[in-house]
Write a protein that holds these residues in place. Structure first.
Motif, PDB file in Angstrom:
ATOM      1  N   GLY A   4      58.155  25.091   3.668  1.00 37.06           N
ATOM      2  CA  GLY A   4      57.985  25.897   4.862  1.00 37.06           C
ATOM      3  C   GLY A   4      56.650  25.719   5.550  1.00 37.06           C
ATOM      4  N   GLN A   5      55.916  24.689   5.160  1.00 39.47           N
ATOM      5  CA  GLN A   5      54.617  24.462   5.788  1.00 39.47           C
ATOM      6  C   GLN A   5      54.820  24.095   7.251  1.00 39.47           C
ATOM      7  N   ARG A   6      54.068  24.732   8.125  1.00 37.70           N
ATOM      8  CA  ARG A   6      54.170  24.471   9.544  1.00 37.70           C
ATOM      9  C   ARG A   6      53.251  23.314   9.914  1.00 37.70           C
ATOM     10  N   VAL A   7      53.781  22.421  10.727  1.00 36.41           N
ATOM     11  CA  VAL A   7      53.016  21.255  11.145  1.00 36.41           C
ATOM     12  C   VAL A   7      52.863  21.294  12.651  1.00 36.41           C
ATOM     13  N   CYS A   8      51.646  21.265  13.134  1.00 33.48           N
ATOM     14  CA  CYS A   8      51.379  21.214  14.564  1.00 33.48           C
ATOM     15  C   CYS A   8      50.410  20.069  14.818  1.00 33.48           C
ATOM     16  N   ALA A   9      50.776  19.196  15.709  1.00 35.23           N
ATOM     17  CA  ALA A   9      49.895  18.083  16.060  1.00 35.23           C
ATOM     18  C   ALA A   9      49.763  18.033  17.570  1.00 35.23           C
ATOM     19  N   SER A  53      55.099  21.988  22.691  1.00 36.16           N
ATOM     20  CA  SER A  53      54.366  22.912  21.817  1.00 36.16           C
ATOM     21  C   SER A  53      55.244  24.063  21.322  1.00 36.16           C
ATOM     22  N   ALA A  54      56.349  24.336  21.989  1.00 36.83           N
ATOM     23  CA  ALA A  54      57.242  25.415  21.553  1.00 36.83           C
ATOM     24  C   ALA A  54      58.130  24.985  20.385  1.00 36.83           C
ATOM     25  N   VAL A  55      58.217  23.687  20.135  1.00 39.26           N
ATOM     26  CA  VAL A  55      59.029  23.180  19.033  1.00 39.26           C
ATOM     27  C   VAL A  55      58.259  23.408  17.737  1.00 39.26           C
ATOM     28  N   GLU A  56      58.934  24.010  16.771  1.00 36.98           N
ATOM     29  CA  GLU A  56      58.296  24.331  15.499  1.00 36.98           C
ATOM     30  C   GLU A  56      58.886  23.453  14.399  1.00 36.98           C
ATOM     31  N   LEU A  57      58.038  22.616  13.821  1.00 41.27           N
ATOM     32  CA  LEU A  57      58.454  21.739  12.735  1.00 41.27           C
ATOM     33  C   LEU A  57      58.051  22.358  11.411  1.00 41.27           C
ATOM     34  N   LEU A  58      59.030  22.570  10.553  1.00 43.23           N
ATOM     35  CA  LEU A  58      58.796  23.083   9.202  1.00 43.23           C
ATOM     36  C   LEU A  58      59.148  21.965   8.237  1.00 43.23           C
ATOM     37  N   THR A  59      58.297  21.736   7.254  1.00 44.89           N
ATOM     38  CA  THR A  59      58.548  20.649   6.315  1.00 44.89           C
ATOM     39  C   THR A  59      58.723  21.176   4.895  1.00 44.89           C
ATOM     40  N   VAL A  60      59.565  20.467   4.149  1.00 44.70           N
ATOM     41  CA  VAL A  60      59.820  20.781   2.743  1.00 44.70           C
ATOM     42  C   VAL A  60      59.859  19.450   2.002  1.00 44.70           C
ATOM     43  N   ALA A  68      64.823  23.618   1.411  1.00 49.30           N
ATOM     44  CA  ALA A  68      65.027  23.143   2.782  1.00 49.30           C
ATOM     45  C   ALA A  68      66.264  23.787   3.395  1.00 49.30           C
ATOM     46  N   LEU A  69      67.330  23.863   2.633  1.00 48.52           N
ATOM     47  CA  LEU A  69      68.559  24.489   3.142  1.00 48.52           C
ATOM     48  C   LEU A  69      68.348  25.972   3.404  1.00 48.52           C
ATOM     49  N   ASP A  70      67.652  26.643   2.497  1.00 48.56           N
ATOM     50  CA  ASP A  70      67.376  28.063   2.680  1.00 48.56           C
ATOM     51  C   ASP A  70      66.509  28.290   3.918  1.00 48.56           C
ATOM     52  N   LEU A  71      65.482  27.481   4.073  1.00 51.34           N
ATOM     53  CA  LEU A  71      64.600  27.608   5.228  1.00 51.34           C
ATOM     54  C   LEU A  71      65.352  27.313   6.522  1.00 51.34           C
ATOM     55  N   ALA A  72      66.183  26.285   6.518  1.00 49.87           N
ATOM     56  CA  ALA A  72      66.959  25.932   7.711  1.00 49.87           C
ATOM     57  C   ALA A  72      67.908  27.058   8.109  1.00 49.87           C
ATOM     58  N   GLU A  73      68.465  27.729   7.115  1.00 51.69           N
ATOM     59  CA  GLU A  73      69.388  28.840   7.386  1.00 51.69           C
ATOM     60  C   GLU A  73      68.690  29.970   8.135  1.00 51.69           C
ATOM     61  N   HIS A  74      67.401  30.144   7.889  1.00 48.65           N
ATOM     62  CA  HIS A  74      66.659  31.246   8.499  1.00 48.65           C
ATOM     63  C   HIS A  74      65.782  30.819   9.677  1.00 48.65           C
ATOM     64  N   THR A  75      65.864  29.556  10.058  1.00 49.93           N
ATOM     65  CA  THR A  75      65.075  29.044  11.177  1.00 49.93           C
ATOM     66  C   THR A  75      65.842  29.272  12.471  1.00 49.93           C
ATOM     67  N   THR A  76      65.145  29.766  13.474  1.00 51.64           N
ATOM     68  CA  THR A  76      65.798  30.072  14.749  1.00 51.64           C
ATOM     69  C   THR A  76      65.048  29.392  15.899  1.00 51.64           C
ATOM     70  N   GLY A  77      65.607  29.522  17.074  1.00 57.54           N
ATOM     71  CA  GLY A  77      64.949  29.012  18.273  1.00 57.54           C
ATOM     72  C   GLY A  77      64.794  27.508  18.249  1.00 57.54           C
ATOM     73  N   LEU A  78      63.601  27.048  18.567  1.00 58.70           N
ATOM     74  CA  LEU A  78      63.333  25.617  18.625  1.00 58.70           C
ATOM     75  C   LEU A  78      62.721  25.096  17.327  1.00 58.70           C
ATOM     76  N   GLY A  79      62.956  25.799  16.241  1.00 57.78           N
ATOM     77  CA  GLY A  79      62.448  25.354  14.955  1.00 57.78           C
ATOM     78  C   GLY A  79      63.434  24.445  14.265  1.00 57.78           C
ATOM     79  N   PHE A  80      62.917  23.505  13.489  1.00 58.62           N
ATOM     80  CA  PHE A  80      63.797  22.674  12.663  1.00 58.62           C
ATOM     81  C   PHE A  80      63.056  22.315  11.385  1.00 58.62           C
ATOM     82  N   VAL A  81      63.836  21.938  10.390  1.00 59.23           N
ATOM     83  CA  VAL A  81      63.307  21.654   9.056  1.00 59.23           C
ATOM     84  C   VAL A  81      63.475  20.164   8.778  1.00 59.23           C
ATOM     85  N   ALA A  82      62.410  19.554   8.261  1.00 57.85           N
ATOM     86  CA  ALA A  82      62.439  18.143   7.891  1.00 57.85           C
ATOM     87  C   ALA A  82      62.034  17.990   6.438  1.00 57.85           C
ATOM     88  N   LEU A  83      62.754  17.142   5.723  1.00 61.00           N
ATOM     89  CA  LEU A  83      62.378  16.799   4.349  1.00 61.00           C
ATOM     90  C   LEU A  83      61.352  15.677   4.408  1.00 61.00           C
TER      91      LEU A  83
END
Length: 85
Positions: A4-9, A53-60, A68-83
């Motif tokens: 669930g670490q958030r990555v912003c670049a 900047s509104a896109v939220e990348l969460l990494t697992v 990753a599946l649990d985090l993706a299930e609870h991610t909303t809006g413009l967020g997405f999960v990447a392995l």
């Protein structure tokens, strides 16, 4: 990297060379969009007209696909999960 670490670049941090295809041009098109659409969107991002900047990348980590599946299930809006390795 923690689950669930958030990555912003910053936009400037994108290394365009990593996006180049085998012929030296930007990878274009896919089953999701045609070449013209992919190129147009890429140019909008490069020019700063399309702000990602509104896109939220969460990494697992690859070693924790259940998280990753649990985090993706609870991610909303413009967020997405990447392995990631």
């Amino acid at each position: 990297m923690a689950a669930g670490q958030r990555v912003c670049a910053p936009r400037q941090a994108v290394d365009e060379k990593r996006l180049l295809g085998p012929l030296g041009d930007v990878e274009r098109g896919s089953w999701m969009s045609d070449d013209e659409t992919a190129t147009t969107v890429w140019n909008l991002v490069r020019s700063g007209l399309l702000d990602l900047s509104a896109v939220e990348l969460l990494t697992v980590g690859l070693d924790n696909p259940a998280a990753a599946l649990d985090l993706a299930e609870h991610t909303t809006g413009l967020g997405f999960v990447a392995l990631v390795p």
